[in-house]
Structures are given as structure tokens and as C-alpha cells.
Enzyme design. Structure first.
Site, PDB file in Angstrom:
ATOM      1  N   GLU A   1      12.777  -9.188   2.415  1.00 39.46           N
ATOM      2  CA  GLU A   1      11.951  -8.020   2.770  1.00 39.46           C
ATOM      3  C   GLU A   1      12.775  -6.766   2.500  1.00 39.46           C
ATOM      4  OE1 GLU A   1      10.900  -8.075   6.905  1.00 39.46           O
ATOM      5  OE2 GLU A   1       9.858  -6.147   6.794  1.00 39.46           O
TER       6      GLU A   1
ATOM      7  N   PRO B   1       0.797  -1.231   0.000  1.00 39.51           N
ATOM      8  CA  PRO B   1       0.000   0.000   0.000  1.00 39.51           C
ATOM      9  C   PRO B   1       0.829   1.280   0.000  1.00 39.51           C
ATOM     10  CG  PRO B   1      -0.130  -1.145   2.127  1.00 39.51           C
ATOM     11  CD  PRO B   1       0.531  -2.082   1.157  1.00 39.51           C
ATOM     12  N   ASN B   2       0.335   2.212  -0.770  1.00 42.18           N
ATOM     13  CA  ASN B   2       0.878   3.574  -0.881  1.00 42.18           C
ATOM     14  C   ASN B   2       2.190   3.660  -1.656  1.00 42.18           C
ATOM     15  OD1 ASN B   2      -1.277   4.785   0.613  1.00 42.18           O
ATOM     16  ND2 ASN B   2      -0.392   3.883   2.448  1.00 42.18           N
TER      17      ASN B   2
ATOM     18  N   ALA C   1       3.035  -0.467   5.070  1.00 40.87           N
ATOM     19  CA  ALA C   1       2.604  -0.512   6.477  1.00 40.87           C
ATOM     20  C   ALA C   1       2.104  -1.893   6.897  1.00 40.87           C
ATOM     21  CB  ALA C   1       1.532   0.547   6.713  1.00 40.87           C
TER      22      ALA C   1
ATOM     23  N   HIS D   1      12.704  -2.397   2.560  1.00 47.25           N
ATOM     24  CA  HIS D   1      12.074  -1.100   2.871  1.00 47.25           C
ATOM     25  C   HIS D   1      12.950  -0.001   2.300  1.00 47.25           C
ATOM     26  CE1 HIS D   1       9.114  -2.868   5.497  1.00 47.25           C
ATOM     27  NE2 HIS D   1      10.076  -3.650   5.950  1.00 47.25           N
TER      28      HIS D   1
ATOM     29  N   ARG E   1       7.141   1.525  13.421  1.00 46.86           N
ATOM     30  CA  ARG E   1       7.756   1.003  12.183  1.00 46.86           C
ATOM     31  C   ARG E   1       8.958   0.101  12.461  1.00 46.86           C
ATOM     32  NH1 ARG E   1       5.323   4.087   8.085  1.00 46.86           N
ATOM     33  NH2 ARG E   1       4.790   6.147   8.854  1.00 46.86           N
TER      34      ARG E   1
ATOM     35  N   SER F   1      12.961   3.160   3.270  1.00 40.99           N
ATOM     36  CA  SER F   1      13.452   3.991   4.363  1.00 40.99           C
ATOM     37  C   SER F   1      14.051   3.114   5.462  1.00 40.99           C
ATOM     38  CB  SER F   1      12.304   4.827   4.927  1.00 40.99           C
ATOM     39  OG  SER F   1      11.333   3.974   5.532  1.00 40.99           O
TER      40      SER F   1
ATOM     41  N   TYR G   1      11.004   9.157   0.964  1.00 39.33           N
ATOM     42  CA  TYR G   1      11.013   8.072  -0.023  1.00 39.33           C
ATOM     43  C   TYR G   1      11.690   8.431  -1.341  1.00 39.33           C
ATOM     44  CZ  TYR G   1       7.778   5.964   3.269  1.00 39.33           C
ATOM     45  OH  TYR G   1       7.227   5.437   4.406  1.00 39.33           O
TER      46      TYR G   1
ATOM     47  N   ARG H   1      12.673   5.728  12.467  1.00 37.28           N
ATOM     48  CA  ARG H   1      11.429   6.493  12.341  1.00 37.28           C
ATOM     49  C   ARG H   1      10.521   6.259  13.543  1.00 37.28           C
ATOM     50  NH1 ARG H   1       9.072   5.425   6.589  1.00 37.28           N
ATOM     51  NH2 ARG H   1       7.839   7.232   7.211  1.00 37.28           N
TER      52      ARG H   1
ATOM     53  N   ASN I   1       8.067  -5.498  -0.376  1.00 38.00           N
ATOM     54  CA  ASN I   1       7.955  -4.301   0.454  1.00 38.00           C
ATOM     55  C   ASN I   1       6.457  -4.153   0.694  1.00 38.00           C
ATOM     56  OD1 ASN I   1       7.787  -1.857   1.689  1.00 38.00           O
ATOM     57  ND2 ASN I   1       9.009  -0.734   0.181  1.00 38.00           N
TER      58      ASN I   1
ATOM     59  N   HIS J   1       4.092  -4.112   9.333  1.00 35.88           N
ATOM     60  CA  HIS J   1       4.127  -3.931  10.789  1.00 35.88           C
ATOM     61  C   HIS J   1       3.019  -4.683  11.519  1.00 35.88           C
ATOM     62  CE1 HIS J   1       7.091  -1.068   9.601  1.00 35.88           C
ATOM     63  NE2 HIS J   1       6.200  -0.296   8.989  1.00 35.88           N
TER      64      HIS J   1
ATOM     65  N   ASP K   1       1.698 -15.319   7.277  1.00 33.16           N
ATOM     66  CA  ASP K   1       1.342 -16.732   7.045  1.00 33.16           C
ATOM     67  C   ASP K   1       1.492 -17.108   5.573  1.00 33.16           C
ATOM     68  OD1 ASP K   1       0.815 -17.094   9.705  1.00 33.16           O
ATOM     69  OD2 ASP K   1      -1.377 -17.030   9.504  1.00 33.16           O
TER      70      ASP K   1
ATOM     71  N   ARG L   1       4.566  11.039  -2.626  1.00 31.68           N
ATOM     72  CA  ARG L   1       4.427  10.761  -1.202  1.00 31.68           C
ATOM     73  C   ARG L   1       5.724  11.055  -0.435  1.00 31.68           C
ATOM     74  NH1 ARG L   1       4.621   4.632   1.174  1.00 31.68           N
ATOM     75  NH2 ARG L   1       3.966   5.227   3.253  1.00 31.68           N
TER      76      ARG L   1
HETATM   77  C1  DQA Z   1       8.102   1.354   3.906  1.00 32.51           C
HETATM   78  C2  DQA Z   1       8.135   1.675   5.405  1.00 32.51           C
HETATM   79  C3  DQA Z   1       6.770   1.481   6.022  1.00 32.51           C
HETATM   80  O1  DQA Z   1       6.806   1.783   7.402  1.00 32.51           O
HETATM   81  C4  DQA Z   1       5.760   2.385   5.365  1.00 32.51           C
HETATM   82  O2  DQA Z   1       4.463   2.159   5.888  1.00 32.51           O
HETATM   83  C5  DQA Z   1       5.762   2.272   3.881  1.00 32.51           C
HETATM   84  C6  DQA Z   1       7.023   2.146   3.179  1.00 32.51           C
HETATM   85  C7  DQA Z   1       9.450   1.664   3.221  1.00 32.51           C
HETATM   86  O3  DQA Z   1       9.624   1.231   2.095  1.00 32.51           O
HETATM   87  O4  DQA Z   1      10.290   2.349   3.799  1.00 32.51           O
HETATM   88  O5  DQA Z   1       4.713   2.353   3.237  1.00 32.51           O
HETATM   89  O6  DQA Z   1       7.848  -0.029   3.747  1.00 32.51           O
END
Ligand code: DQA
Length: 148
Positions: A100, A13-14, A79, A102, A113, A104, A26, A109, A76, A82, A89, A21
């Protein structure tokens, strides 16, 4: 001839809002830029990209990979990382290498997170290296898959 390696890159998401954003956190590149950079860096590797804002769609995608061989995964989950035990699962069911990523540094942060419920079911975790985190992750998966 050795089997062709396939890498799946899932963004949650996002992450479709990259570029707009929180650019201070980012960066100013878009998701399309990110995908293009990865494709251009690994021209000989089959790479599939998937982005969704919906937990269930990410789970459906992960389930569709069940039983695959010569395959690696970068996730990735934004959110969802978390708190999504359902994605935890779904990842746990997959036997191939999973990393995994990320963009950032999640440890620098907000406190919420700093913990990912996905890390324990991934083989490796990369955080805080921006696009390079994806490139390093893919490069590591290719090495792992080539070495058997
Ligand atoms: C993220 C870090 C997450 O905490 C955040 O919700 C994101 C992006 C990152 O790529 O740094 O959406 O996964």
C-alpha cells in the site's frame, strides 16, 4: 530462464488529478509524470498501470489478477483506503506480494485518514514519501520476487 516479473500499479480516485489537485500536499507532477518516472527507473521490468475513480472497476482489476505468479502489486486506493471493505476483501484473495502506498503522510492529516482498512491485507505500507514511495515499493517487490 527465470519467469519475467510483472508489477501492477493501481491508483484510485482523484489520483488522475495529480498536478492540479492540492499541489501543496501531493506535488505538482501529474499521474503521467509519475508513471513515466516509474517506467524509466525500472526499464527491465514489465509494469502495468491502472487508474480508476470507481470502486467496482478497481475490484474487477484486482479479480483479474487472481492466480497470477511472479507478480507484485502497488495500490494507492486514495480515499477508498479508509473505508472500502470490498477492496480489502479483493486484495485478501491475492496471494502475491502487495504494498500500500500513499503520497502524503496520512498520519499527519485529518483523523479519518490515519486509518486504512487495506493495510492489514497488504505486506507493507509506505506513506509520506511522494513519488519515492512508489519507487521504493517497486524496488522492494522486485527484490522479493527475484528471491523467490
Ligand atoms: C492518498 C491519501 C488519501 O487520504 C487521499 O484520499 C488520496 C491520496 C495519498 O496518496 O496520500 O486520495 O492516498
Amino acid at each position: 530462464m527465470p519467469e519475467k516479473i510483472r508489477i501492477h500499479i493501481i491508483n484510485g480516485p482523484n489520483l488522475n488529478m495529480l498536478g492540479k489537485r492540492e499541489p501543496d500536499i501531493y506535488g505538482t507532477f501529474t499521474l503521467t509524470d509519475l508513471e513515466k518516472t516509474i517506467r524509466e527507473t525500472f526499464p527491465g521490468t514489465e509494469i502495468a498501470f491502472f487508474q480508476s475513480n470507481h470502486e467496482g472497476e478497481i475490484i474487477d482489476y484486482l479479480q483479474s489478477l487472481w492466480g497470477q505468479e511472479h507478480t507484485g502489486l502497488i495500490i494507492n486506493a486514495g480515499a477508498f483506503s479508509h473505508y472500502s471493505y470490498a477492496i480489502h476483501d479483493a486484495l485478501k484473495m491475492l496471494a502475491f506480494p502487495k504494498t500500500e502506498v500513499h503520497l502524503s503522510n496520512i498520519y499527519q492529516r485529518e483523523a479519518f485518514r490515519a486509518h486504512s482498512v487495506l493495510s492489514s491485507v497488504c505486506d507493507g505500507v509506505i506513506a509520506g514519501l511522494g513519488i519515492n514511495g512508489y519507487l521504493l515499493g517497486v524496488s522492494d517487490l522486485i527484490m522479493k520476487l527475484k528471491n523467490g
